[in-house]
Design an enzyme around this catalytic site. Structure first.
Site, mmCIF file in Angstrom:
data_model
loop_
_atom_site.group_PDB
_atom_site.id
_atom_site.type_symbol
_atom_site.label_atom_id
_atom_site.label_comp_id
_atom_site.label_asym_id
_atom_site.label_seq_id
_atom_site.Cartn_x
_atom_site.Cartn_y
_atom_site.Cartn_z
ATOM 1 N N SER A 1 52.611 30.640 76.089
ATOM 2 C CA SER A 1 51.925 31.899 75.791
ATOM 3 C C SER A 1 52.888 32.992 75.338
ATOM 4 C CB SER A 1 51.141 32.380 77.020
ATOM 5 O OG SER A 1 50.075 31.502 77.301
ATOM 6 N N GLY B 1 47.175 30.421 76.235
ATOM 7 C CA GLY B 1 47.825 30.268 74.938
ATOM 8 C C GLY B 1 48.108 31.615 74.301
ATOM 9 N N GLY C 1 48.527 34.536 71.029
ATOM 10 C CA GLY C 1 47.809 35.005 69.855
ATOM 11 C C GLY C 1 46.570 35.831 70.166
ATOM 12 N N CYS D 1 43.033 32.282 81.136
ATOM 13 C CA CYS D 1 43.763 33.196 80.245
ATOM 14 C C CYS D 1 43.146 33.218 78.835
ATOM 15 C CB CYS D 1 45.251 32.822 80.215
ATOM 16 S SG CYS D 1 46.317 34.179 79.657
ATOM 17 N N PHE D 2 43.753 32.576 77.852
ATOM 18 C CA PHE D 2 43.159 32.514 76.517
ATOM 19 C C PHE D 2 41.784 31.863 76.601
ATOM 20 C CE2 PHE D 2 43.223 31.026 71.961
ATOM 21 C CZ PHE D 2 43.334 32.279 71.380
ATOM 22 N N GLN E 1 39.291 34.482 77.485
ATOM 23 C CA GLN E 1 38.943 35.305 76.327
ATOM 24 C C GLN E 1 37.997 34.560 75.391
ATOM 25 O OE1 GLN E 1 42.870 36.172 74.830
ATOM 26 N NE2 GLN E 1 43.493 37.090 76.774
ATOM 27 N N ASN F 1 49.894 36.670 82.390
ATOM 28 C CA ASN F 1 50.612 36.743 81.115
ATOM 29 C C ASN F 1 49.579 36.907 80.012
ATOM 30 O OD1 ASN F 1 52.189 36.563 78.865
ATOM 31 N ND2 ASN F 1 52.699 34.408 79.097
ATOM 32 N N GLY G 1 48.085 39.827 76.831
ATOM 33 C CA GLY G 1 48.118 41.104 76.125
ATOM 34 C C GLY G 1 46.758 41.494 75.578
ATOM 35 N N PHE G 2 45.764 40.598 75.730
ATOM 36 C CA PHE G 2 44.396 40.858 75.295
ATOM 37 C C PHE G 2 43.462 40.708 76.491
ATOM 38 C CE2 PHE G 2 46.682 39.556 71.540
ATOM 39 C CZ PHE G 2 46.177 40.352 70.518
ATOM 40 N N HIS H 1 46.567 33.324 86.174
ATOM 41 C CA HIS H 1 47.047 31.944 86.255
ATOM 42 C C HIS H 1 47.008 31.400 87.676
ATOM 43 C CE1 HIS H 1 48.550 31.550 82.101
ATOM 44 N NE2 HIS H 1 48.651 32.855 82.199
ATOM 45 N N GLU I 1 47.373 28.398 88.586
ATOM 46 C CA GLU I 1 48.335 27.304 88.786
ATOM 47 C C GLU I 1 49.686 27.830 89.264
ATOM 48 O OE1 GLU I 1 49.473 28.962 84.993
ATOM 49 O OE2 GLU I 1 47.521 28.437 85.834
#
Length: 411
Positions: A58, A251, A253, A279-280, A283, A321, A323-324, A374, A376
Site C-alpha cells: 500500500s 492496496g 492508489g 482498507c482499499f 473503499q 495505512n 490516505g482515502f 488492518h 491482521e
C-alpha cells in the site's frame, strides 16, 4: 546533530536533500541508496514494525517519514516481510541505528535499503517535517543524493531545478496502482496453526490488490484455504473456485480509479457470496454500495489509532495505512445509494475517534462488511483480530442457510 536547511547554507555532494513541492527544503545525510526519488510524502506514527511498513504494498509510490526518531535497532530478517520486496519510494528517518541488536537479525536496515535501491535521508528534523505535513497536508516531494545532486555542468544542482522535478511528479489522487502490486499468478495458502494438515473448513477467494502476507495467514489460522487471486481475475474465475467467501485486500492508489474492481465486487454481492474487505477493499465496498470516497488531508498511518466498533461499543487500538476514506453517514442505518437501495440497508460500523473518519461498513440485508484499518496487524496491535472470526461466522451461517434451502427444496 540535526541540521535544518537554511537558504544561506550550501550543501555538498555528500549530503542528501529533501525538497517538498511547496518549496520547503531539508538537508541531511544519505540513508540507504543514493540517487533521486519523487513521490507523495506521508508519515507513519508507529514506534515498531518498520520492516512491515517498508514491505507493505500500500506504500507503493510513497516516501515514508517515520515519526519515531530511532529506526533500525533490530535490523532486518526474513520473517517480518509483508511481501516479497520493499515498496516505499523513499524513506525518511531522524536517527538511524548504528548498531543492530536482535537475535533474528540477518542484516542492517541501511544495507537492505541499499540492496533494494531505496533512496533515503536521515538526520533531519522529522518532528518539524511532520508538523508541516499535518498542517499543509501530504504533498509531493523528492529526495536527492549522490550523483542526483550534481548537474550536467558538474556543479551542485539548484533547489529550483529539483523543485521542478518534484512538481512534475504525478499526484496520488487520480492514480490507479493496484495492478502493479498484485500477484501475477494465483497461489494458495493452506490451513495453518491448529488446522495445519487438515481439510479446510472454508475456501476463500482473496483478490490481491496489494495484499499483506499476514492477511491470508490469519484466515488460514482459522481453518480456511485461501486462494489469492490477481487483480485481473474475472467473476467467472471466482465462481469456478466455488468459494465460501470472497475477500478484497488493501492496496495503493485512488479508489475512484478502480471502476473495474467495483464492477467485479457488485457481481460478487449480486451472487450472494459473503464478502469481507480491508482498507482499499473497504473503499471499494463503499463505492459498490453507491457512496463516494475522498482524499484525507494527511491520512492515517501507524499502529496506534483508536477506533470504536459501534456494534459492540468496544474501543480498539488499530493499525492503519490509508490516505482515502469512504463518505458515508455516521450514526444511522440508511439505504445503500446504488440503484435506489439495490443492496439494502447499510451502516457505518467503525469510527476513528481522532477525527470521526469512517473506518468500517456493515450491510444489513446482504452478507458483506469491511473495515478501513488492518486487523491482521503483524507488528501489532491485535485488538481487531476478531474480525476474521466474524468473516468465518458469516461464511458458516451462509453455508447453513444454503443447506437449509436445499433441504427444503428437496423435501
Amino acid at each position: 546533530m540535526v541540521t535544518q536547511f537554511d537558504p544561506a547554507n550550501e550543501y555538498t555532494a555528500q549530503d542528501a536533500v529533501l525538497v517538498l513541492e511547496d518549496g520547503q527544503v531539508y538537508v541531511g545525510e544519505p540513508f540507504g541508496a543514493t540517487g533521486s526519488t519523487c513521490a507523495e510524502i506521508v508519515f507513519n506514527t508507529a514506534m515498531t514494525g518498520y520492516q512491515e511498513t517498508l514491505t507493505d504494498p500500500s506504500y507503493d509510490r510513497q516516501i515514508v517519514v517515520q515519526t519515531f526518531p530511532h529506526i533500525g535497532d533490530t535490523g532486518v530478517n526474513d520473517d517480518d516481510l509483508e511481501s516479497s520486496r520493499i515498496w516505499v519510494a523513499g524513506y525518511v528517518v531522524r536517527d538511524p541505528s548504528m548498531v543492530v541488536s536482535n537475535w533474528r537479525a540477518a542484516g542492517s536496515l541501511d544495507d537492505d535499503l541499499m540492496a533494494s535501491h531505496i533512496v533515503g535521508i536521515s538526520h533531519i528534523d522529522t518532528r518539524k517535517l511532520v508538523r508541516h505535513l499535518r498542517s499543509a497536508g501530504v504533498m509531493r516531494a523528492g529526495i536527492f543524493s549522490g550523483a542526483a545532486l550534481v548537474g550536467s555542468n558538474g556543479e551542485p544542482r539548484e533547489i529550483s531545478d529539483m523543485l521542478e522535478e518534484v512538481q512534475r511528479t504525478p499526484q496520488m489522487k487520480g492514480m490507479s496502482l493496484y495492478d502493479e502490486v498484485s500477484t501475477p499468478e494465483a497461489y494458495v495458502v493452506e490451513p495453518a496453526g491448529d488446522f495445519e494438515g487438515k481439510e479446510p473448513s472454508f475456501t476463500v477467494a482473496a483478490v490481491d490488490l496489494g495484499i499483506k502476507a499476514m492477511t491470508p495467514h490469519r484466515m488460514a489460522e482459522r481453518g480456511c484455504r485461501v486462494v489469492v487471486l490477481p487483480s485481473t481475475v474475472t467473476f467467472d474465475e471466482i465462481q469456478e473456485l466455488n468459494p465460501d467467501g470472497v475477500f478484497f485486500s488493501n492496496g495503493p492508489g485512488d479508489p475512484e480509479q478502480a471502476g473495474q474492481m467495483v464492477s467485479l465486487l457488485r457481481q460478487v454481492l449480486d451472487a450472494g457470496y459473503p464478502f469481507f474487505g480491508i482498507c482499499f477493499g473497504n473503499q471499494l465496498l463503499g463505492r459498490a454500495l453507491g457512496f463516494g470516497t475522498y482524499k484525507l488531508k494527511f491520512g492515517h498511518r501507524g499502529i496506534n489509532q483508536p477506533v470504536k466498533d459501534v456494534t459492540t461499543g468496544k474501543v480498539e487500538v488499530t493499525a492503519h495505512n490509508h490516505g482515502f476514506a469512504v463518505d458515508a453517514p455516521i450514526g444511522e442505518t440508511v439505504d445503500a445509494p446504488f440503484e435506489n437501495g439495490r443492496y439494502g440497508k447499510v451502516f457505518v460500523s467503525h469510527v476513528d475517534l481522532n477525527d470521526n473518519v469512517v473506518e468500517g461498513l456493515q450491510c444489513v440485508d446482504i452478507p458483506a462488511f469491511s473495515v478501513q484499518y488492518h486487523p491482521e496487524a503483524a507488528a501489532g496491535p491485535h485488538d481487531a483480530a476478531y474480525l476474521f472470526d466474524r468473516f468465518v461466522s458469516m461464511m458458516d451461517n451462509s453455508r447453513d442457510s444454503k443447506a437449509s434451502k436445499e433441504e427444503n427444496a428437496n423435501a
